[in-house]
Scaffold this motif. Structure first.
Motif, PDB file in Angstrom:
ATOM      1  N   GLY A  87     -48.188  19.034   9.628  1.00  0.00           N
ATOM      2  CA  GLY A  87     -47.575  20.071  10.285  1.00  0.00           C
ATOM      3  C   GLY A  87     -48.214  20.701  11.623  1.00  0.00           C
ATOM      4  O   GLY A  87     -48.029  21.946  11.989  1.00  0.00           O
ATOM      5  N   VAL A  88     -48.654  19.692  12.390  1.00  0.00           N
ATOM      6  CA  VAL A  88     -49.247  20.250  13.688  1.00  0.00           C
ATOM      7  C   VAL A  88     -48.040  20.862  14.586  1.00  0.00           C
ATOM      8  O   VAL A  88     -47.016  19.935  14.679  1.00  0.00           O
ATOM      9  CB  VAL A  88     -49.811  19.023  14.591  1.00  0.00           C
ATOM     10  CG1 VAL A  88     -50.045  19.305  16.030  1.00  0.00           C
ATOM     11  CG2 VAL A  88     -51.266  18.557  13.750  1.00  0.00           C
ATOM     12  N   PRO A  89     -48.165  21.816  15.221  1.00  0.00           N
ATOM     13  CA  PRO A  89     -47.288  22.378  16.210  1.00  0.00           C
ATOM     14  C   PRO A  89     -46.993  21.489  17.266  1.00  0.00           C
ATOM     15  O   PRO A  89     -47.838  20.894  18.018  1.00  0.00           O
ATOM     16  CB  PRO A  89     -47.639  23.840  16.524  1.00  0.00           C
ATOM     17  CG  PRO A  89     -48.683  24.045  15.380  1.00  0.00           C
ATOM     18  CD  PRO A  89     -49.184  22.712  15.082  1.00  0.00           C
ATOM     19  N   LEU A  90     -45.474  21.123  17.630  1.00  0.00           N
ATOM     20  CA  LEU A  90     -45.402  20.274  18.977  1.00  0.00           C
ATOM     21  C   LEU A  90     -46.043  20.795  19.955  1.00  0.00           C
ATOM     22  O   LEU A  90     -46.564  19.969  20.872  1.00  0.00           O
ATOM     23  CB  LEU A  90     -43.852  20.282  18.954  1.00  0.00           C
ATOM     24  CG  LEU A  90     -43.071  19.697  17.628  1.00  0.00           C
ATOM     25  CD1 LEU A  90     -41.461  19.899  17.899  1.00  0.00           C
ATOM     26  CD2 LEU A  90     -43.475  18.490  17.302  1.00  0.00           C
ATOM     27  N   ALA A  91     -46.147  22.166  20.271  1.00  0.00           N
ATOM     28  CA  ALA A  91     -46.460  22.631  21.516  1.00  0.00           C
ATOM     29  C   ALA A  91     -48.016  22.549  21.720  1.00  0.00           C
ATOM     30  O   ALA A  91     -48.529  22.371  22.753  1.00  0.00           O
ATOM     31  CB  ALA A  91     -46.151  24.139  21.710  1.00  0.00           C
ATOM     32  N   ASP A  92     -48.842  22.231  20.571  1.00  0.00           N
ATOM     33  CA  ASP A  92     -50.092  22.203  20.544  1.00  0.00           C
ATOM     34  C   ASP A  92     -50.677  20.482  20.933  1.00  0.00           C
ATOM     35  O   ASP A  92     -51.924  20.412  21.207  1.00  0.00           O
ATOM     36  CB  ASP A  92     -50.723  22.763  19.261  1.00  0.00           C
ATOM     37  CG  ASP A  92     -50.865  24.089  19.178  1.00  0.00           C
ATOM     38  OD1 ASP A  92     -50.266  24.642  19.991  1.00  0.00           O
ATOM     39  OD2 ASP A  92     -51.073  24.341  18.086  1.00  0.00           O
ATOM     40  N   LEU A  93     -49.719  19.895  20.789  1.00  0.00           N
ATOM     41  CA  LEU A  93     -50.257  18.319  20.815  1.00  0.00           C
ATOM     42  C   LEU A  93     -50.503  17.769  22.382  1.00  0.00           C
ATOM     43  O   LEU A  93     -49.332  18.157  23.228  1.00  0.00           O
ATOM     44  CB  LEU A  93     -49.073  17.326  20.462  1.00  0.00           C
ATOM     45  CG  LEU A  93     -49.293  15.936  20.120  1.00  0.00           C
ATOM     46  CD1 LEU A  93     -50.474  15.803  19.310  1.00  0.00           C
ATOM     47  CD2 LEU A  93     -48.025  15.020  19.699  1.00  0.00           C
ATOM     48  N   GLY A  94     -51.621  17.316  22.529  1.00  0.00           N
ATOM     49  CA  GLY A  94     -51.886  16.757  23.848  1.00  0.00           C
ATOM     50  C   GLY A  94     -51.915  15.327  23.784  1.00  0.00           C
ATOM     51  O   GLY A  94     -51.426  14.737  25.052  1.00  0.00           O
ATOM     52  N   ARG A  95     -52.402  14.548  22.879  1.00  0.00           N
ATOM     53  CA  ARG A  95     -52.407  13.148  22.986  1.00  0.00           C
ATOM     54  C   ARG A  95     -52.327  12.488  21.388  1.00  0.00           C
ATOM     55  O   ARG A  95     -52.814  13.340  20.426  1.00  0.00           O
ATOM     56  CB  ARG A  95     -53.591  12.498  23.549  1.00  0.00           C
ATOM     57  CG  ARG A  95     -54.917  12.705  23.270  1.00  0.00           C
ATOM     58  CD  ARG A  95     -55.830  11.848  24.090  1.00  0.00           C
ATOM     59  NE  ARG A  95     -57.176  12.085  23.509  1.00  0.00           N
ATOM     60  CZ  ARG A  95     -58.217  12.818  23.245  1.00  0.00           C
ATOM     61  NH1 ARG A  95     -57.796  13.915  23.924  1.00  0.00           N
ATOM     62  NH2 ARG A  95     -59.140  12.589  22.754  1.00  0.00           N
ATOM     63  N   VAL A  96     -51.984  11.509  21.201  1.00  0.00           N
ATOM     64  CA  VAL A  96     -52.115  10.552  20.182  1.00  0.00           C
ATOM     65  C   VAL A  96     -52.976   9.207  20.372  1.00  0.00           C
ATOM     66  O   VAL A  96     -52.810   8.549  21.558  1.00  0.00           O
ATOM     67  CB  VAL A  96     -50.743  10.284  19.574  1.00  0.00           C
ATOM     68  CG1 VAL A  96     -50.927   9.522  18.338  1.00  0.00           C
ATOM     69  CG2 VAL A  96     -49.929  11.536  19.287  1.00  0.00           C
ATOM     70  N   GLU A  97     -53.925   8.925  19.395  1.00  0.00           N
ATOM     71  CA  GLU A  97     -54.719   7.781  19.693  1.00  0.00           C
ATOM     72  C   GLU A  97     -54.423   7.030  18.270  1.00  0.00           C
ATOM     73  O   GLU A  97     -54.596   7.543  17.301  1.00  0.00           O
ATOM     74  CB  GLU A  97     -56.238   8.125  19.731  1.00  0.00           C
ATOM     75  CG  GLU A  97     -56.549   8.739  21.094  1.00  0.00           C
ATOM     76  CD  GLU A  97     -58.054   9.052  21.223  1.00  0.00           C
ATOM     77  OE1 GLU A  97     -58.790   8.300  20.515  1.00  0.00           O
ATOM     78  OE2 GLU A  97     -58.534   9.413  22.314  1.00  0.00           O
ATOM     79  N   LEU A  98     -54.183   5.700  18.589  1.00  0.00           N
ATOM     80  CA  LEU A  98     -53.961   4.832  17.503  1.00  0.00           C
ATOM     81  C   LEU A  98     -55.531   4.144  17.548  1.00  0.00           C
ATOM     82  O   LEU A  98     -55.754   3.167  18.282  1.00  0.00           O
ATOM     83  CB  LEU A  98     -52.834   3.908  17.688  1.00  0.00           C
ATOM     84  CG  LEU A  98     -52.389   2.938  16.746  1.00  0.00           C
ATOM     85  CD1 LEU A  98     -52.109   3.760  15.171  1.00  0.00           C
ATOM     86  CD2 LEU A  98     -51.195   2.091  16.957  1.00  0.00           C
ATOM     87  N   VAL A  99     -56.096   4.207  16.401  1.00  0.00           N
ATOM     88  CA  VAL A  99     -57.652   3.578  16.413  1.00  0.00           C
ATOM     89  C   VAL A  99     -57.831   2.842  15.238  1.00  0.00           C
ATOM     90  O   VAL A  99     -57.109   3.342  14.103  1.00  0.00           O
ATOM     91  CB  VAL A  99     -58.626   4.876  16.550  1.00  0.00           C
ATOM     92  CG1 VAL A  99     -58.506   5.557  17.777  1.00  0.00           C
ATOM     93  CG2 VAL A  99     -58.428   5.767  15.097  1.00  0.00           C
TER      94      VAL A  99
END
Length: 875
Positions: free
Chosen positions: A473-485
């Motif tokens: 449920g992370v707000p779209l406007a709060d997302l800075g980056r995604v890491e696939l680890v």
């Protein structure tokens, strides 16, 4: 005998069928009118835009709940586009088209409705009823057929199935969206006769006979006007003439002008909330540029859709919970549907069915038609182990479990029967997603703009795809980056390949090294194509078997991703094992085939050559698959080729192999369905819904790219498919396989064709402007056939209208079954529309005077019986 020419509607399929349904519909409309009367202009305007990627509402003041749409048509994905939320994967629409069975199409609609309810969706964007104008169309696999009659009958049946399940169908893409090149801007130029008799025809049948609750406007223009603004086709033809009372929704981002869309009859602009409606429409009304009555008409239809689907307070849904159909066994349904769709194109010396065991009840299907025991089976081709179960793009879903042909064969073979598999050369030019089978364990980690961790999502593979919502449920406007680890533990020593696929900035790290830190940019301006077919870049990594190395792929999102209005995050970590030379892979397959009783070669298209967002530039199988088939066939006379493709491909080796079996994109149960057919437990029931060419240069309609003015002329007129092939010069090239072709495991003898013309209805003027029913019977035909073989079988009886040549067209069809030596009667109803033609000067349908010649047979080129009607015209 089962008559599939035009089954009756079941209750709940749309417009009221009886007094009780009429009262319920009147009650729904009364609630809608009451709600509309109490809403202000701004509230009414809000109803006309999506509130997100897939939803409309909620609007508490209107009593409107959250109305959710979902992509189709080969499954219901719901609001999440990710393998972590799987869906039942049905065979592709071309496979459904190959069944020629409206009963099966209705069942597919019921299953889609069942899935939609499970996923919380109220409307499914299906069926796709554009035509196979040319095999170069990139979305060919998503439409049923080259023929408007076959397309319309099956499309109407699927709509009924969906709406019998209480879920709105949304036939698409209205209209002439038959190719992908410049699809946002292309202006299709098509004559009115061609438009009426071909491209509008399936939509007309569906609207008039199945009454869909919604319909989607296409991206393209027709004769200079984009379809989301086309007053003549939307308000004039669709509503005033055909009586459509549902919601006309834009294709996603297809609404471009406030005034144009409002005046052109577009009810709903998707996705939202930032669309051409809402505040823009309020301003246009207050400035006197759009009457408020127009807004009322649009909002009324949106509220009626909500009422029919049960999300408007106080309004009875079209299908109450107590009236919903019984739950289907999804696994059984998709398996049976796949087997019925498989088309046996060639079967020399009865090599199929093979003498293979099966995993179902009852004794193995030995006896007549079995070709001898198989002790050693050689399987080659990547598609045996990594099949394409569905097409790429918005039709894509992620099944929870996928039956591969290789696994299904291994499960079916008893101890002592050998199976060897050699993948052959990889036909793909791009690497597939990194998988757990290859040794990857991955997690997606979401970070905020302040670098704080927001959420984690375990990954089934290296594909990250979220649309409209984020994990946790992370707000779209709060997302800075995604890491696939995660980590990678290879099975093989050598130089592995890692790949980054997506659009934007990426940083790839593996084994403590930075392999890439840069920007990937899309080609062209189509945002959907950039999402569906993004670029990929490949890098090398030396690794040892069993030694684990850390892997990290970083993707900053920012304003170019989640904030773009879609809530879209999409990228992929790809992987390829150390390369083995193609020649060595082919040689391994040839050696194995030479020692086998039967060689099965799997070939097919890739997601690079068949996908939404891009048209095809060639019909040849990608890579060295043709060479693989030819070389295997040279050493084993009992070579069976299984073609895993959603659209026609060239098969230069077809005369050199014992059998060719077309499985389309067969859905999640394709492997088990294939074993059913190969063993004879099920008969390959399909017939070609489109004509397959023998050579590239023979294809009669090839243009999919607009000219320098952005126009795509349909200069071939009504002559597409089998009618185009018939239009060629005598002695000209023949297709490899005609429309309607398909073999079974028995033989059929056509004994008799009888025609009758029922009396016209007394109140049916039939003036071409909606007065009367164009689908009432004009001619009724009975075709008697006999099963002349040694096995029970299924036959698709096809009835064509007109003299031999390009004017002959499919008029009706039916599916029959009979035991060996038994007879069956196919009862076919030819609608009045079949014996009419559009007159452009008067802009009306005019009757074609009789007598009419009808031809019954097994394909457009395999005619067994002919008969003429009496001298009077049937209508």
């Amino acid at each position: 005998m089962t008559d599939m020419s035009e089954p009756g509607r079941a209750p709940g399929a749309g417009s009221p069928d009886g007094p009780a349904d009429a009262r319920a519909e009147a009650a729904r409309r009364a609630v809608v009118d009451e709600v509309l009367a109490r809403l202000g202009l701004r509230a009414k305007a809000r109803l006309l835009s999506g509130s997100g990627m897939w939803s409309v509402g909620p609007e508490p003041d209107a009593g409107l709940g959250r109305l959710v749409f979902s992509d189709g048509p080969a499954g219901v994905r719901g609001e999440a586009w990710t393998p972590e939320e799987p869906s039942v994967a049905l065979p592709s629409p071309t496979a459904l088209g190959a069944t020629w069975d409206a009963g099966l199409a209705h069942g597919a609609g019921l299953l889609l409705a069942q899935e939609a309810r499970r996923k919380g969706a109220h409307a499914v964007l299906a069926p796709t009823v554009n035509l196979h104008r040319t095999p170069y169309g990139g979305r060919h696999f998503e439409a049923y057929s080259e023929d408007p009659e076959l397309t319309g009958v099956l499309g109407a049946a699927l709509v009924r199935g969906l709406q019998d399940g209480g879920v709105a169908a949304t036939p698409k893409h209205y209209v002439a969206n038959d190719s992908e090149s410049d699809r946002y801007t292309v202006d299709v130029r098509v004559g009115t006769r061609t438009l009426r008799e071909l491209y509008l025809a399936p939509f007309e049948r569906i609207v008039r006979t199945a009454h869909p609750w919604a319909l989607m406007a296409a991206y393209n223009s027709v004769d200079g006007t984009t379809m989301s603004e086309h007053d003549v086709l939307n308000n004039g033809v669709l509503r005033a003439e055909w009586g459509f009372d549902g919601v006309l929704v834009s294709d996603w981002t297809g609404a471009r002008s406030t005034l144009g869309c409002a005046r052109g009859g577009l009810d709903l602009a998707m996705p939202g909330p930032d669309t051409v409606y809402d505040d823009h429409l309020v301003a246009a009304v207050r400035a006197g540029r759009v009457p408020e009555e127009t807004v009322d008409a649009l909002a009324r239809r949106v509220l009626l859709l909500a009422a029919r689907t049960g999300v408007l307070d106080g309004a009875p849904p079209a299908v109450p919970a107590a009236a919903l159909p019984a739950e289907l066994d999804a696994a059984h349904t998709v398996r049976a549907l796949a087997a019925r769709s498989f088309v046996l194109l060639r079967n020399e010396d009865g090599v199929l069915p093979l003498d293979l065991p099966h995993d179902g009840p009852g004794p193995p299907p030995r006896g007549p038609g079995a070709s001898g025991a198989v002790r050693r089976l050689a399987v080659s081709g990547l598609a045996a182990a990594v099949p394409r179960f569905g097409g790429g793009g918005s039709a894509q879903v992620f099944p929870e479990q996928l039956d591969t042909p290789l696994d299904a064969l291994r499960d079916a073979l008893p101890a002592g029967t050998e199976l060897a598999h050699d993948p052959g050369p990889d036909p793909r030019t791009r690497l597939g997603a990194a998988s757990s089978d290859a040794g990857f364990r991955l997690t997606a980690v979401l970070y905020g703009l302040d670098d704080a961790e927001l959420a984690r999502a375990p990954q089934r593979d290296g594909s990250v795809r979220w649309m409209g919502g984020l994990p946790g449920g992370v707000p779209l406007a709060d997302l800075g980056r995604v890491e696939l680890v995660g980590e990678f533990t290879p099975e093989d020593d050598g130089t592995h390949r890692l790949a980054v696929r997506g659009v934007g900035h990426f940083r790839l790290e593996a084994a403590g090294r930075v392999l890439y830190d840069g920007e990937l940019r899309p080609e062209g301006e189509d945002p959907a194509a950039a999402f569906l077919n993004p670029p990929q870049q490949t890098f090398l990594l030396d690794a040892r078997a069993g030694e684990t190395v850390p892997v990290r792929l970083v993707h900053p999102v920012g304003v170019n991703g989640a904030a773009a209005g879609f809530g879209l995050v999409s990228f992929e970590l790809g992987h390829g094992a150390p390369v083995v030379p193609d020649e060595e892979l082919i040689e391994r397959a040839v050696r194995s085939a030479a020692e086998a009783d039967v060689a099965l070669v799997f070939v097919g298209t890739t997601d690079e050559t068949e996908s939404e967002g891009v048209d095809r530039d060639r019909l040849a199988l990608p890579g060295r698959q043709d060479e693989l088939v030819a070389r295997v066939a040279a050493v084993n006379p009992r070579t069976v080729v299984v073609v895993n493709a959603g659209a026609p491909v060239l098969m230069p080796w077809r005369g050199q192999v014992a059998a060719v079996l077309l499985t389309w994109f067969p859905g999640q149960a394709g492997g088990r369905a294939l074993v059913d057919v190969l063993s004879g437990r099920a008969e390959p029931g399909g017939r070609l819904p489109t004509t397959w060419p023998a050579a590239e240069e023979d294809v009669p309609v090839r243009q999919v790219t607009p000219d320098s003015d952005g126009q795509l002329p349909y200069s071939e007129g009504p002559y597409i498919g089998y009618r185009a092939w018939r239009r060629g010069p005598r002695g000209g090239p023949e297709p490899a396989y005609w429309f309607g072709h398909g073999l079974g495991y028995t033989d059929w003898y056509y004994e008799a064709l009888h025609l009758t013309a029922p009396e016209p209805a007394g109140d049916d003027r039939g003036d071409g402007r909606g007065d009367g029913d164009p689908y009432r019977p004009a001619v009724e035909a009975v075709v008697r056939v006999r099963n002349a073989g040694l096995r029970a079988g299924r036959e698709v009886v096809q009835l064509y209208l007109g003299p031999e040549g390009p004017e002959r067209k499919l008029a009706a069809f039916a599916v029959v079954e009979a035991e060996p030596g038994g007879t069956a009667e196919a009862r076919l109803t030819v609608p009045r529309r079949a014996v009419q033609e559009w007159e452009p000067t008067s802009e009306t349908w005019q009757p074609v005077p009789g007598p009419h010649l009808f031809a019954a047979g097994r394909s457009a080129a395999d005619i067994r019986l002919t008969a003429r009607t009496a001298a009077q015209r049937p209508d």
